[in-house]
Design an enzyme around this catalytic site. Sequence first.
Site, PDB file in Angstrom:
ATOM      1  N   ARG A 160     -31.183  26.470  24.188  1.00 12.03           N
ATOM      2  CA  ARG A 160     -30.065  26.307  25.128  1.00 12.03           C
ATOM      3  C   ARG A 160     -30.190  24.945  25.808  1.00 12.03           C
ATOM      4  O   ARG A 160     -31.015  24.769  26.690  1.00 12.03           O
ATOM      5  CB  ARG A 160     -30.066  27.421  26.175  1.00 12.03           C
ATOM      6  CG  ARG A 160     -29.775  28.798  25.617  1.00 12.03           C
ATOM      7  CD  ARG A 160     -29.748  29.841  26.722  1.00 12.03           C
ATOM      8  NE  ARG A 160     -29.594  31.171  26.179  1.00 12.03           N
ATOM      9  CZ  ARG A 160     -28.424  31.743  25.881  1.00 12.03           C
ATOM     10  NH1 ARG A 160     -27.310  31.074  26.105  1.00 12.03           N
ATOM     11  NH2 ARG A 160     -28.373  32.959  25.381  1.00 12.03           N
ATOM     12  N   GLU A 217     -28.537  33.250  16.865  1.00 12.41           N
ATOM     13  CA  GLU A 217     -27.214  32.722  16.525  1.00 12.41           C
ATOM     14  C   GLU A 217     -27.282  31.240  16.169  1.00 12.41           C
ATOM     15  O   GLU A 217     -27.917  30.442  16.860  1.00 12.41           O
ATOM     16  CB  GLU A 217     -26.266  32.907  17.705  1.00 12.41           C
ATOM     17  CG  GLU A 217     -24.877  32.339  17.464  1.00 12.41           C
ATOM     18  CD  GLU A 217     -24.063  32.183  18.740  1.00 12.41           C
ATOM     19  OE1 GLU A 217     -23.103  31.389  18.716  1.00 12.41           O
ATOM     20  OE2 GLU A 217     -24.405  32.832  19.756  1.00 12.41           O
ATOM     21  N   SER A 252     -20.752  30.736  15.209  1.00 14.12           N
ATOM     22  CA  SER A 252     -19.836  31.778  15.661  1.00 14.12           C
ATOM     23  C   SER A 252     -18.453  31.413  15.161  1.00 14.12           C
ATOM     24  O   SER A 252     -17.954  30.320  15.455  1.00 14.12           O
ATOM     25  CB  SER A 252     -19.860  31.879  17.193  1.00 14.12           C
ATOM     26  OG  SER A 252     -19.172  33.016  17.642  1.00 14.12           O
ATOM     27  N   ARG A 290     -29.763  23.821  16.495  1.00 11.32           N
ATOM     28  CA  ARG A 290     -30.344  25.104  16.077  1.00 11.32           C
ATOM     29  C   ARG A 290     -30.708  25.088  14.599  1.00 11.32           C
ATOM     30  O   ARG A 290     -31.657  25.763  14.177  1.00 11.32           O
ATOM     31  CB  ARG A 290     -29.382  26.245  16.403  1.00 11.32           C
ATOM     32  CG  ARG A 290     -29.243  26.439  17.908  1.00 11.32           C
ATOM     33  CD  ARG A 290     -28.688  27.798  18.280  1.00 11.32           C
ATOM     34  NE  ARG A 290     -28.641  27.958  19.736  1.00 11.32           N
ATOM     35  CZ  ARG A 290     -28.367  29.091  20.358  1.00 11.32           C
ATOM     36  NH1 ARG A 290     -28.129  30.187  19.658  1.00 11.32           N
ATOM     37  NH2 ARG A 290     -28.344  29.147  21.681  1.00 11.32           N
ATOM     38  N   ARG A 348     -22.697  21.513  27.867  1.00 17.34           N
ATOM     39  CA  ARG A 348     -22.507  22.808  28.526  1.00 17.34           C
ATOM     40  C   ARG A 348     -23.464  22.935  29.704  1.00 17.34           C
ATOM     41  O   ARG A 348     -24.629  22.545  29.612  1.00 17.34           O
ATOM     42  CB  ARG A 348     -22.733  23.962  27.543  1.00 17.34           C
ATOM     43  CG  ARG A 348     -21.699  23.996  26.430  1.00 17.34           C
ATOM     44  CD  ARG A 348     -21.861  25.182  25.525  1.00 17.34           C
ATOM     45  NE  ARG A 348     -20.940  25.111  24.400  1.00 17.34           N
ATOM     46  CZ  ARG A 348     -20.932  25.936  23.370  1.00 17.34           C
ATOM     47  NH1 ARG A 348     -21.798  26.938  23.332  1.00 17.34           N
ATOM     48  NH2 ARG A 348     -20.065  25.788  22.393  1.00 17.34           N
TER      49      ARG A 348
END
Length: 428
Positions: free
Chosen positions: A277, A349, A352, A391, A262
Amino acid sequence: MHDIRWIRDNPEAFDRGMDARGQSVRAAELSSLYEARLAVQQQLQEKQAERNATAKLIGKAKAQGDEAEAQRLMQATADLKADVQRLEEEDRAKEAELDDVLAGIPNIPMDDVPVGADESANVLIRQHGEPPAFGFEPKEHFEIGEALGMMNFDAATAMSGSRFVVMRGQLARLERALANFFIDTQTEEFGFTEIIPPLLVRDQAVFGTGQLPKFSEDLFHTDNGYWLIPTSEVPLTNLVREQIVDAGDLPMRVTAMTPCFRSEAGAAGRDTRGMIRMHQFTKVEMVCITADDQSEAELERMTGCAEKLLQKLGLAYQVMMLSSGDMGAGARKTYDLEVWLPGQNRYREISSCSNCWDYQARRMNARYRPEGEKRTRFVHTLNGSGLAVGRALIAVLENYQEADGSVRVPEVLVPYMGGLEVIGGKAA
């Protein structure tokens, strides 16, 4: 992608959904585009019928020896053929115009989704577990990893730039252990089929799952026409592209452990330190393909699968229902799982899980034929993280850290670590 006929039949519901999404597009505008195309199609049908009728008269005129009439009819047919071609081109242009507009419109939130502009309107559904208590000031994951000599951001930056990391030794094995634990649990306990998909896909694949055309800046693109997958949701969901699935094969549950890529466009200034990130990260993805009456129950099941992984790791977490303004464009309803990070003293988070309804299926033309019915229906598609491996690594480091800088290995991961129970010991 939306069904224009549903929009025309349910204009108020559509407009309410767009209001919830903060979008200005109205059903009336889309109906006008659709009606403009219908008008062109009506003209096209009339000209085609006139051309066919005129062409039939040519033979009759010749049979009667009326060559002048035959020539006139031939010229008229040629003119009508040109009109038909012009109208066919206009019809294609009108269709493309409508499709382009529909392709850029986000999905309509379900009725129980909280309405709000951003994450401040998200709603807490439940919490599980208690955050650990420390007799010392807990560190963030990058402080722990760097002190262990197993996490090197400088080396990664030197070769690749920011938002990359090099891990070594026991931390590298811990990430692999987490990924293997997740994929094993998905396949052996939760009933998912493991897939090894392509990491490079073409335009139609990322269009199908909704990243194109509006979110291309979030992706990495090669100079020969490929996109690096932002998540294996893209290739896994596209497994049913342009297919009619046997109703008896639903629900289809597939999973993959892949690198993800990403650009993190729009993330400037946020989470610049550490691994929150990254441009490249590992994730285990869950994708479900269901009949149109199964997806709501499947979303609850999928979320439960992700929760069970956190429970097995002994990590405290909470489940949030995302607001209409915080959901991804393709989702009708999304649950976020947020894991407790002691170093940050807050939940972040880690998964999701979204029900996209038939939004992606329409873009991919993915259908199924219910038993006993002749007509096909669009499948419903769901996706969720099970889990984001990087994460999860962050969460384990911060929740299992010791005062001396070592890290205990969660019991469920010890077999995956070759029996190692503590990271940072003499074998480090």
